[in-house]
Design an enzyme around this catalytic site. Structure first.
Site, short mmCIF file in Angstrom:
data_model
loop_
_atom_site.label_atom_id
_atom_site.label_comp_id
_atom_site.label_asym_id
_atom_site.label_seq_id
_atom_site.Cartn_x
_atom_site.Cartn_y
_atom_site.Cartn_z
N ARG A 85 0.84 -1.21 0.00
CA ARG A 85 0.00 0.00 0.00
C ARG A 85 0.87 1.26 0.00
O ARG A 85 1.74 1.41 0.85
CB ARG A 85 -0.89 0.00 1.23
CG ARG A 85 -1.91 1.11 1.27
CD ARG A 85 -2.75 1.05 2.55
NE ARG A 85 -3.70 -0.06 2.57
CZ ARG A 85 -4.36 -0.44 3.67
NH1 ARG A 85 -4.17 0.21 4.82
NH2 ARG A 85 -5.20 -1.45 3.63
N ARG A 154 -2.35 6.82 9.80
CA ARG A 154 -2.53 6.30 8.44
C ARG A 154 -2.58 7.45 7.44
O ARG A 154 -2.49 8.62 7.80
CB ARG A 154 -3.80 5.48 8.38
CG ARG A 154 -3.79 4.27 9.28
CD ARG A 154 -2.71 3.28 8.84
NE ARG A 154 -2.85 2.02 9.56
CZ ARG A 154 -3.65 1.01 9.19
NH1 ARG A 154 -4.40 1.12 8.11
NH2 ARG A 154 -3.68 -0.10 9.89
N LYS A 230 -4.40 1.54 14.79
CA LYS A 230 -4.33 2.53 13.71
C LYS A 230 -4.97 3.86 14.14
O LYS A 230 -5.88 3.87 14.99
CB LYS A 230 -5.03 1.99 12.46
CG LYS A 230 -6.47 1.63 12.70
CD LYS A 230 -7.14 1.04 11.46
CE LYS A 230 -6.84 -0.42 11.25
NZ LYS A 230 -7.68 -1.08 10.24
N LYS A 232 -6.56 7.49 12.27
CA LYS A 232 -6.88 8.04 10.95
C LYS A 232 -7.32 9.49 11.04
O LYS A 232 -8.13 9.83 11.89
CB LYS A 232 -7.98 7.20 10.30
CG LYS A 232 -7.53 5.76 10.06
CD LYS A 232 -8.58 4.94 9.36
CE LYS A 232 -8.00 3.59 8.95
NZ LYS A 232 -9.01 2.74 8.31
N CYS A 451 -15.26 -2.71 -0.91
CA CYS A 451 -13.89 -2.99 -0.45
C CYS A 451 -13.33 -4.12 -1.29
O CYS A 451 -14.03 -4.74 -2.08
CB CYS A 451 -13.90 -3.35 1.02
SG CYS A 451 -14.54 -5.01 1.31
N CYS A 457 -8.11 -10.39 0.61
CA CYS A 457 -8.23 -9.97 2.01
C CYS A 457 -8.40 -11.18 2.94
O CYS A 457 -9.37 -11.94 2.82
CB CYS A 457 -9.41 -9.03 2.19
SG CYS A 457 -9.59 -8.59 3.93
N CYS A 496 -16.84 -8.02 5.03
CA CYS A 496 -16.91 -8.39 6.44
C CYS A 496 -17.28 -7.15 7.24
O CYS A 496 -17.30 -6.04 6.69
CB CYS A 496 -15.58 -9.00 6.93
SG CYS A 496 -14.34 -7.79 7.39
N CYS A 500 -14.33 -1.42 5.63
CA CYS A 500 -13.31 -0.69 4.86
C CYS A 500 -13.89 0.24 3.78
O CYS A 500 -13.21 1.14 3.32
CB CYS A 500 -12.32 -1.66 4.24
SG CYS A 500 -11.38 -2.57 5.48
#
Ligand code: SRM
Ligand code: SF4
Length: 588
Positions: A85, A154, A230, A232, A451, A457, A496, A500
């Site tokens: 990424r 992030r 994380k 953001k 996503c 994934c 899921c 995302c």
């Protein structure tokens, strides 16, 4: 800002820290055994490296389509590969950089490139033997993967519109400044990926650890345990919330007067991830915290960041995001702690809130004689297929017109700085490669996102990117039949509950619940400032559209003037919707 604060980390000595905390602690600032394992013959890394790789911007994955295949030795095998990424503050890059990423996806990955929901880029299918080369080449073009994943700040999102005005230039510059300030400072990234392994990187990393103590001399913001989870951040405007501010740990609602930034309303504690089986987890939209001026906004951000660093949960990763600190303390206590770290009181937010949303698709004047064009990229996937050749088209656009490139938080792309005489040329290139112009795409497709999910994934329960386009095909037919094609509402799917594609604050959220089954959420809206609610659970994929159609009919029948689909569902609520649909089914 005061320095007289409790030393990080405020780890409860009684708490059983999560395994990941142990890995960070022993990693010598994210180096761990990465260099050694990178050089071995195995197709994959061991557990500790797998954790640390994330901080370096890459995930170890295996092809879910291939999982369970039996090898020659009779044992089940995994087809390992890596997602890489690139972190791109505000989604801003050059044609040369995009061309280089496209070359990488062909030479070292699975021939596709993915625009992410946070204005980043992802390669998939990189083999371990190509990992170092991939990351090195991304750095050669002045981009980086460092901190794209892992327990750090992030990618910083920012409205990508390239309008020639101070407010856009300054917010973009602030995004860069935040990204630089909160980037990990460890030498491990450089030594693992950007040096020849024969040049003594171990000494460099080890030496750092010996003199490091609690780590603040090496990582002035993080120390050696980095963040609990994380973190953001995003910067948007009250008149344009295209970056979905309310889904971030920290969002800045920029308040402007003409060409001038007056200040920022700071909102905190947004996050989408939830685990339905773990009761105390939930998605949340951010709460309003305080007002910051252009002069003190960096200090305010740092204070919020450090409170989460010091008080975020480090024993249970499912409860470790900022939203849980705020839920446990309440916003008043949280604000008081932030003020303590800031070293003074902070004013309440101004009344301003988000009221507009622009996905920047189509042609717009920049205000400097140039134009930009927003091209909708379905689910962010850049590829060539038999039907359309988007990858080839992008290469030709970049080589012949050399536009600036901006990626949007809706997985799409802006070509900037186009001279008026080149507008037709850009469209001609896209058409030549059968790429649909944004104007040719239906409203429902344009405002949809999915996503990645299968096959890469590791957390996906069911399909997303590969399933949504087919459902949108069906929705287009149904909406046209009902005369609702021009309605603007967001449909977002995830494989899921981690969220995302931000499915919990949009009009229609489809969240993978079991293989080929989805929870259907309704009642959020484009502005993203309100959570939606679950309308129906475990809906088989082939019934998703037929589950929504009666709601569209109800909306058409009973909407108020100018009411959007999300607002309608919000007004009616789950019980009313279900009752009406039950009735509708009987009458039908
Ligand atoms: Fe995400 C984990 C993909 C944006 C919430 N996300 C993952 C992983 C890395 C799976 C994993 O941990 O093994 C996915 C990799 C899939 C793959 O094959 O590429 C993944 N997330 C993505 C991307 C690529 C989705 C996309 O289609 O664009 C997005 C990359 C953004 C970027 O450039 O940085 C992406 N992820 C998001 C967002 C949206 C956002 O940030 O605006 C969210 C919801 C907001 C939030 O953070 O709450 C999000 N991803 C998660 C979570 C749940 C976190 C939580 O607090 O519960 C996970 C799981 C985790 O962290 O344990 C996750
Ligand atoms: Fe994977 Fe779930 Fe994120 Fe989709 S929402 S990319 S399935 S973690």
């Amino acid at each position: 800002m005061t320095d007289q604060l409790p030393n990080y980390p405020t780890l409860n000595p009684q708490a059983k820290l999560s395994k990941v905390e142990g890995v960070k602690d022993h990693s010598k600032f994210l180096a761990g055994p990465l260099a050694t394992e990178l050089a071995d013959e195995n197709p994959n890394f061991g557990h500790d490296s797998e954790v640390l790789l994330k901080f370096h911007g890459t995930y170890q994955q295996d092809d879910r389509d291939e999982r369970g295949q039996v090898g020659e030795d009779g044992k089940k095998k995994k087809a390992y590969s890596f997602m890489v990424r690139t972190k791109i503050p505000g989604g801003k890059l050059t044609s040369a950089q995009l061309l280089a990423e496209l070359d990488l996806c062909d030479e070292l990955a699975n021939t596709t490139l993915r625009i992410t929901t946070r204005q980043g880029l992802q390669l998939h299918g990189v083999l371990k033997s190509n990992l170092k080369k991939s990351i090195a080449r991304i750095n050669e073009i002045q981009l980086s993967t460092l901190g794209a994943c892992g327990d750090v700040n992030r990618n910083v999102m920012c409205c990508p519109a390239p309008i020639a005005s101070n407010i856009y230039r300054e917010t973009q510059a602030l995004a860069d400044k935040i990204a630089d300030h909160f980037a990990p400072k460890t030498c491990a990234y450089h030594s693992v990926w950007l040096t020849d392994s024969s040049t003594g990187e171990k000494e460099l990393v080890g030496g750092m650890d010996e003199k490091a103590g609690d780590g603040f001399d090496v990582e002035p913001i993080y120390g050696k345990h980095y963040m609990p989870r994380k973190f953001k951040m995003a910067i948007g405007f009250d008149f344009d919330n295209c970056v979905d501010l309310y889904a971030n740990d920290l969002g800045l609602i920029t308040i402007t007067e003409g060409d001038k930034i007056l200040g920022y309303n700071v909102i905190v504690g947004g996050g989408m991830g939830t685990s339905p089986s773990v009761k105390k987890t939930f998605p949340a939209v951010a709460k309003r915290l305080c007002y910051a001026t252009p002069e003190n906004v960096m200090q305010v951000i740092e204070a919020v960041f450090k409170v989460q660093r010091d008080y975020g949960n480090r024993d249970d990763r499912k409860q470790a995001r900022l939203k849980y600190v705020i839920a446990n303390w309440g916003i008043e206590k949280f604000k008081a702690k932030v003020e303590e770290y800031f070293g003074g009181s902070l004013p309440d937010p101004l009344p301003n809130d988000v009221y507009g949303f622009d996905d920047h698709m189509g042609w717009f004047e920049q205000g400097d004689g140039k134009w930009f064009y927003g091209l909708n990229v379905e689910n962010g996937r850049i590829k060539d297929t038999a039907d359309f050749q988007l990858k080839t088209a992008l290469r030709e656009v970049c080589r012949t017109l050399n536009p600036g490139i901006r990626l949007t938080a809706h997985q799409s792309i802006l070509f900037t700085d186009i001279a008026p005489e080149n507008k037709d040329k850009l469209e001609a290139i896209l058409k030549k490669h059968s790429v649909k112009l944004s104007e040719e795409i239906s409203e429902v497709r344009r405002w949809s996102m999915a996503c990645v999910a299968w096959p890469t994934c590791g957390l996906s329960i069911t399909e997303s990117e590969r399933a949504l386009p087919g459902m949108i095909d069906q929705m287009e037919v149904e909406l046209a039949r009902l005369g609702l094609s021009s309605e603007k509402f967001t449909v977002r799917m995830t494989g899921c509950p981690n969220g995302c594609a931000r499915p919990y604050n949009c009009d229609v959220g489809l969240v993978g619940r079991a293989r080929n089954q989805y929870s259907v959420f309704v009642g959020g809206r484009l502005l993203g400032d309100r959570l939606n609610f679950m309308y129906k659970d475990y809906v088989p994929s082939e019934e998703v559209v037929s589950t929504l159609v009666p709601l569209f009919v109800y909306f058409k029948t009973e909407r108020q003037p100018n009411e959007t689909f999300g607002d309608f569902c919000h007004r009616k609520g789950q019980e009313d919707l279900a009752a009406w649909v039950g009735n509708f089914a009987t009458v039908k």
